[in-house]
Design an enzyme around this catalytic site. Structure first.
Site, PDB file in Angstrom:
ATOM      1  CG  HIS A 125      -1.992  -1.010   1.207  1.00  0.00           C
ATOM      2  ND1 HIS A 125      -2.867  -1.177   0.156  1.00  0.00           N
ATOM      3  CD2 HIS A 125      -2.331  -1.959   2.126  1.00  0.00           C
ATOM      4  CE1 HIS A 125      -3.692  -2.185   0.419  1.00  0.00           C
ATOM      5  NE2 HIS A 125      -3.380  -2.670   1.607  1.00  0.00           N
ATOM      6  CG  ASP A 162      -3.040  -8.390   0.545  1.00  0.00           C
ATOM      7  OD1 ASP A 162      -2.200  -8.631   1.428  1.00  0.00           O
ATOM      8  OD2 ASP A 162      -4.115  -7.787   0.770  1.00  0.00           O
ATOM      9  CG  ASP A 249      -5.007 -10.113   3.224  1.00  0.00           C
ATOM     10  OD1 ASP A 249      -4.658 -10.636   2.152  1.00  0.00           O
ATOM     11  OD2 ASP A 249      -4.812  -8.910   3.493  1.00  0.00           O
TER      12      ASP A 249
END
Length: 313
Positions: A125, A162, A249
């Site tokens: 990110h 992800d 995740d």
């Protein structure tokens, strides 16, 4: 062999009580690799800190100064965004990026075929000018630039599975046709980027490929995107190195996402990436831990991922 980069300094990035991105994640992966017996079959590679010059491959000097100041002055989070920090976060982040660069060196020098980096804080990110989403430095982006500088690679591919879109990685390379960014992620979900219409601009047009998928998505849709979109894109792009933003995740048990992938699915995604690397990049793959917040799901999925990396060597 498959290499392993994991330095306990990465545990020292403190995020606060009950924060999902905690040192327990590092321990869960390392304990699982130990309990499975895998750790004894991996080549442990030496870690180092990234240099400021290496960080500047993707981050601005102003951002680096601000981030270091936040940590040194005892801030609870970076002023640039929602990233919790503690007293040792700067050192942890430097070592995390350095681990990934050491893995790139080992793969380039043929000391290992591929490598898995157990690092934190995560990175995908982080943009050139901003840390956000639990991330300080964008490890995979810096690794791509580092590989290009050290080895004169013309084409690097980043594969991001992800559950959250890697907005930072996309942003850094959005106008650069030398790095192909592929992402499968849940949408809508943080950070709200990654639409299928986001494909790059200028020289980078066509080298960003997003596959946003809804909550409840499982193996069929995700693996289908790898087969029907990633493989053809790799045939055209022909990467010389493949990097993985390995976020677990997307696991069915994860509390921060709503994908339904299981351990075998992560192994099969790894197999697709490894086959692409074998065909175009001499088998060169460096995988970097991103998210994954169910400790049990993270642990078992990471083991499946590493087994698949080993099977490709």
């Amino acid at each position: 062999m498959t290499g392993l980069l994991a330095d306990p300094i990465c545990r020292e990035h403190e995020t606060g009580v009950e924060h999902p991105e905690s040192a327990k994640r590092f321990d869960a992966v390392m304990d699982a690799l130990g309990n499975s017996g895998l750790i004894d079959t991996l080549k442990r590679l030496p870690a180092r800190n990234a240099t400021i010059d290496e960080l500047r491959l993707c981050h601005t000097s102003d951002y680096l100064r601000l981030a270091e100041r936040d940590v040194r002055e005892g801030a609870y989070q970076l002023h640039s965004g929602d990233t919790a920090v503690g007293a040792r976060s700067w050192e942890s982040a430097l070592r995390a990026t350095g681990c990934v660069l050491s893995a790139v060196d080992a793969v380039m020098q043929q000391r290992v075929q591929n490598a898995f980096c157990v690092v934190r804080p995560p990175g995908h990110h982080a943009t050139a000018r901003r840390g956000m989403g639990f991330c300080i430095f964008n490890h995979v982006a810096i690794a791509a630039r580092y590989a290009q500088r050290q080895c004169n690679f013309a084409r690097v591919m980043i594969v991001d599975w992800d559950v959250h879109h890697g907005n930072g990685t996309q942003d850094i390379f959005y106008e650069d046709g030398s790095v192909f960014y592929f992402s499968v992620h849940q949408s809508p979900l943080y950070p709200g980027t990654g639409a299928a219409t986001e494909t790059g601009i200028g020289a980078g047009k066509g080298t960003t490929l997003n596959c946003p998928l809804p909550a409840g998505t499982g193996r069929t849709e995700v693996l289908g995107a790898f087969e029907s979109k990633l493989r053809p894109a790799a045939e055209v792009f022909r990467p010389e190195l493949v990097l993985i933003s390995a976020g677990f995740d997307a696991h069915i048990d994860d509390p921060l996402g709503d994908f339904r992938l299981e351990d075998k699915d992560f192994a099969d995604l790894t197999n697709v990436v490894s086959e692409i690397a074998q065909k175009h990049a001499g088998g060169r793959v460096v995988s970097v831990l991103e998210g994954g917040y169910s400790l049990s799901g993270l642990a078992s999925a990471a083991v499946a991922h590493v087994r698949a990396l080993q099977s490709a060597t």
